[in-house]
Design a protein around this motif. Structure first.
Motif, PDB file in Angstrom:
ATOM      1  N   LYS A 202     -26.067  61.628 -36.946  1.00 57.41           N
ATOM      2  CA  LYS A 202     -26.849  62.307 -37.978  1.00 57.41           C
ATOM      3  C   LYS A 202     -28.288  62.529 -37.529  1.00 57.41           C
ATOM      4  CE  LYS A 202     -27.506  60.048 -41.807  1.00 57.41           C
ATOM      5  NZ  LYS A 202     -27.210  59.212 -42.960  1.00 57.41           N
ATOM      6  N   PHE A 203     -28.702  61.842 -36.451  1.00 56.82           N
ATOM      7  CA  PHE A 203     -30.054  61.974 -35.922  1.00 56.82           C
ATOM      8  C   PHE A 203     -30.130  62.869 -34.687  1.00 56.82           C
ATOM      9  CE2 PHE A 203     -29.936  57.758 -37.992  1.00 56.82           C
ATOM     10  CZ  PHE A 203     -30.812  58.034 -39.019  1.00 56.82           C
ATOM     11  N   MET A 204     -29.050  63.573 -34.371  1.00 60.02           N
ATOM     12  CA  MET A 204     -29.012  64.409 -33.162  1.00 60.02           C
ATOM     13  C   MET A 204     -30.132  65.441 -33.119  1.00 60.02           C
ATOM     14  SD  MET A 204     -25.012  65.101 -32.402  1.00 60.02           S
ATOM     15  CE  MET A 204     -25.180  65.618 -30.699  1.00 60.02           C
ATOM     16  N   GLU A 205     -30.519  65.969 -34.265  1.00 60.80           N
ATOM     17  CA  GLU A 205     -31.568  66.988 -34.268  1.00 60.80           C
ATOM     18  C   GLU A 205     -32.930  66.422 -33.879  1.00 60.80           C
ATOM     19  OE1 GLU A 205     -33.090  68.374 -38.241  1.00 60.80           O
ATOM     20  OE2 GLU A 205     -31.417  67.136 -38.947  1.00 60.80           O
ATOM     21  N   TYR A 206     -33.076  65.099 -33.904  1.00 62.55           N
ATOM     22  CA  TYR A 206     -34.372  64.473 -33.635  1.00 62.55           C
ATOM     23  C   TYR A 206     -34.523  63.922 -32.223  1.00 62.55           C
ATOM     24  CZ  TYR A 206     -34.616  64.732 -38.684  1.00 62.55           C
ATOM     25  OH  TYR A 206     -34.612  65.183 -39.977  1.00 62.55           O
ATOM     26  N   PHE A 207     -33.415  63.607 -31.535  1.00 65.32           N
ATOM     27  CA  PHE A 207     -33.493  62.954 -30.230  1.00 65.32           C
ATOM     28  C   PHE A 207     -32.724  63.742 -29.180  1.00 65.32           C
ATOM     29  CE2 PHE A 207     -34.367  59.632 -33.260  1.00 65.32           C
ATOM     30  CZ  PHE A 207     -35.402  58.940 -32.665  1.00 65.32           C
ATOM     31  N   HIS A 208     -33.238  63.712 -27.944  1.00 66.41           N
ATOM     32  CA  HIS A 208     -32.579  64.402 -26.836  1.00 66.41           C
ATOM     33  C   HIS A 208     -31.313  63.676 -26.392  1.00 66.41           C
ATOM     34  CE1 HIS A 208     -35.368  67.648 -25.921  1.00 66.41           C
ATOM     35  NE2 HIS A 208     -36.358  66.806 -26.137  1.00 66.41           N
ATOM     36  N   VAL A 209     -31.367  62.356 -26.330  1.00 66.86           N
ATOM     37  CA  VAL A 209     -30.247  61.560 -25.824  1.00 66.86           C
ATOM     38  C   VAL A 209     -29.985  60.409 -26.786  1.00 66.86           C
ATOM     39  CG1 VAL A 209     -29.435  60.116 -23.903  1.00 66.86           C
ATOM     40  CG2 VAL A 209     -30.893  62.092 -23.434  1.00 66.86           C
ATOM     41  N   MET A 210     -28.703  60.178 -27.094  1.00 67.38           N
ATOM     42  CA  MET A 210     -28.317  59.059 -27.938  1.00 67.38           C
ATOM     43  C   MET A 210     -27.074  58.431 -27.318  1.00 67.38           C
ATOM     44  SD  MET A 210     -29.029  60.658 -31.720  1.00 67.38           S
ATOM     45  CE  MET A 210     -27.469  61.446 -31.774  1.00 67.38           C
TER      46      MET A 210
END
Length: 122
Positions: free
Chosen positions: A80-88
């Motif tokens: 759900k945080f993909m739009e905020y971080f380059h790599v997870m």
């Protein structure tokens, strides 16, 4: 500690939450003892006081890293945080025991290089 000792993360990286609870528990039981801080992403009605705590703690900045911790009892998909971080990526699964019994799991994820500062999360 392992993520820090193996240079995956830095001690000043934050713990990220999606609502005031579990943020308060993470603050008290996880981040505080580890010497880090919790910030929350989400709308004001989910953040409550954490909207102001975010601001007090300096808020979000592009390039920052975070751990996201969710439990099997209140699981939230880290994507759900993909739009905020380059790599997870997953970091660890911690088995939680109470009274000698396994009661739930905590799933820890590493999130690198914030690319977008969340609006309304201060």
């Amino acid at each position: 500690e392992r993520d820090i000792n193996e240079y995956w993360m830095r001690r000043d990286d934050i713990v990220l939450s999606y609502r005031w609870f579990p943020a308060a528990n993470l603050d008290y039981y996880v981040a505080g003892p580890a010497g880090t801080e919790v910030l929350c992403i989400g709308p004001l009605d989910k953040l409550h006081k954490y909207a102001w705590i975010n601001r007090y703690r300096g808020g979000f900045e592009k390039g920052m890293n975070a751990w996201f911790i969710t439990t099997s009892r209140d699981y939230q998909d880290f994507t759900k945080f993909m739009e905020y971080f380059h790599v997870m990526e997953p970091s660890d699964t911690i088995r939680i025991h109470r009274g000698g019994r396994h009661v739930e799991n905590a799933f820890v994820y590493r999130m690198y290089f914030m690319k977008k500062v969340p609006e309304g999360s201060f």
